[in-house]
Design a protein around this motif. Structure first.
Motif, mmCIF file in Angstrom:
data_model
loop_
_atom_site.group_PDB
_atom_site.id
_atom_site.type_symbol
_atom_site.label_atom_id
_atom_site.label_comp_id
_atom_site.label_asym_id
_atom_site.label_seq_id
_atom_site.Cartn_x
_atom_site.Cartn_y
_atom_site.Cartn_z
ATOM 1 N N LEU B 222 0.932 -1.151 -0.034
ATOM 2 C CA LEU B 222 0.136 0.001 0.129
ATOM 3 C C LEU B 222 0.815 1.352 0.041
ATOM 4 C CD1 LEU B 222 -2.925 -0.966 2.425
ATOM 5 C CD2 LEU B 222 -3.038 -0.420 0.041
ATOM 6 N N LEU B 224 3.933 1.220 -1.359
ATOM 7 C CA LEU B 224 4.592 1.285 -2.636
ATOM 8 C C LEU B 224 3.502 1.910 -3.766
ATOM 9 C CD1 LEU B 224 6.809 -1.765 -2.639
ATOM 10 C CD2 LEU B 224 7.484 0.408 -2.584
ATOM 11 N N ASN B 225 2.348 1.554 -3.473
ATOM 12 C CA ASN B 225 1.446 1.985 -4.744
ATOM 13 C C ASN B 225 0.742 3.233 -4.379
ATOM 14 O OD1 ASN B 225 -0.990 1.670 -2.927
ATOM 15 N ND2 ASN B 225 -1.753 -0.307 -4.147
ATOM 16 N N GLY B 226 1.216 4.090 -3.492
ATOM 17 C CA GLY B 226 0.988 5.201 -2.910
ATOM 18 C C GLY B 226 -0.477 5.610 -2.361
ATOM 19 N N THR B 227 -0.916 4.417 -1.788
ATOM 20 C CA THR B 227 -2.348 4.552 -1.043
ATOM 21 C C THR B 227 -2.012 5.280 0.346
ATOM 22 O OG1 THR B 227 -2.987 2.721 -2.121
ATOM 23 C CG2 THR B 227 -4.306 3.544 -0.265
ATOM 24 N N ILE B 231 5.247 8.623 -1.773
ATOM 25 C CA ILE B 231 6.596 8.451 -2.212
ATOM 26 C C ILE B 231 6.910 9.327 -3.445
ATOM 27 C CG2 ILE B 231 7.924 6.897 -3.357
ATOM 28 C CD1 ILE B 231 6.104 4.485 -2.169
#
Lengths: 86, 232
Positions: B222, B224-227, B231
């Motif tokens: 989560l 890493l996917n920007g949720t 980042i």
């Protein structure tokens, strides 16, 4: 799946991830309640483990794919801005 | 993710992961050995504290070293590494959950270590042997401890709050059940009662650990996917 997810916007990725996590969490709670009720049924235990595995793998695949695409975007931005050389 | 959320995550996950049948069994054996030898109370306390301090110190040192190493990694490599660590954490969670369904099938502690553990917990029962036992116990479940610490270090590094003190906090949380066992033992609870409780609930402990590993893996994904967090 990667092609379908790669067209999503960041808000849609957020919604998809949230749904995947909430759906998987609720399913896992229900599955473990059922498991604890039928602890002595070996055949059912095997079936429940396979379902638990499927739920975990499904949510993981969704999250992994979205994370991979997001990371690729970051790498592309870094390459375009020239920061990758630093 | 704010510091309060990270603190909550580390405390809750740490408590769930600290309920480890192996470490509870080793510590109970050490206490049983100390009681059996009839040590004075001061020696009994020293033995228990030596074990707890060396156990926590090894985990803290390992975690802090990893935080240091991760802070030196290039950011692009850190992202790729985090992806791999999240998958490893989820895989280990599934293996641990399999232990809930079929207990003992996938044990990460090598059988050859049991004689060494018995020697230092019951036969040689002294503060020095207890400290050595703490180091052995922390390193015996190498796979689960490494994956757990790697996952937390990854979260801390990704959120750029790479303070090594988080690892000290995690190590303290991991020994909380052992401290509770020590206090209840000093208050008169029998070791056999503690071991019976451990035997009755070891499958549930594995389930909670397994689900926590999966949750931590998902949280890394989560991030890493920007949720969660941001980042770049």
């Amino acid at each position: 799946m990667i092609n379908a997810i790669s067209t999503l916007t960041s808000t849609e990725i957020l919604n998809l991830s949230t749904r995947a996590i909430i759906g998987a969490s609720i399913s896992l709670v229900l599955l473990f309640v059922i498991t604890s009720l039928f602890r002595k049924n070996v055949q059912l235990q095997r079936l429940l483990f396979i379902i638990v595995l499927a739920v975990i793998l499904f949510a993981t695949t969704v999250l992994f794919t979205t994370a991979l695409i997001h990371i690729q975007d970051i790498f592309a931005n870094l390459t375009n801005s020239g920061l990758m050389k630093l | 993710m704010s510091d309060i959320s990270l603190l909550t995550l580390i405390v809750v996950s740490g408590i769930l992961l600290s309920l480890n049948p192996f470490s509870i069994a080793v510590f109970s054996a050490l206490l049983a050995g100390a009681l059996g030898k009839g040590h004075p109370k001061s020696v009994f306390h020293t033995i228990a504290m030596s074990y707890l301090i060396s156990y926590a110190a090894l985990l803290t040192f390992f975690g802090m070293a990893l935080v240091g190493i991760f802070s030196l990694l290039p950011y692009t490599f850190l992202l790729s590494l985090s992806l791999a660590i999240s998958v490893i954490s989820i895989f280990w969670g599934i293996v641990t959950i399999a232990n809930f369904f079929w207990y003992g099938t996938f044990d990460d502690v090598p059988k050859s270590i049991y004689n060494v553990l018995h020697k230092y917990s019951v036969k040689k029962n002294s503060p020095g042997s207890a400290a050595y036992l703490g180091l052995i116990a922390a390193s015996s479940s190498f796979v689960s401890n490494t994956i757990m610490i790697l996952s937390f270090v990854t979260i801390v590094s990704l959120l750029k709050t790479g303070s090594p003190s988080w690892m000290l906090l995690l190590a303290i949380i991991l020994i909380i059940p052992l401290i509770i066992i020590l206090i209840s033992c000093l208050n008169g609870t029998k070791i056999s009662t503690i071991l019976k409780w451990k035997e009755d609930s070891k499958a549930i402990m594995r389930l909670s650990s397994g689900l926590t590993y999966i949750l931590i893996g998902w949280i890394i994904l989560l991030i890493l996917n920007g949720t969660i967090g941001s980042i770049l």
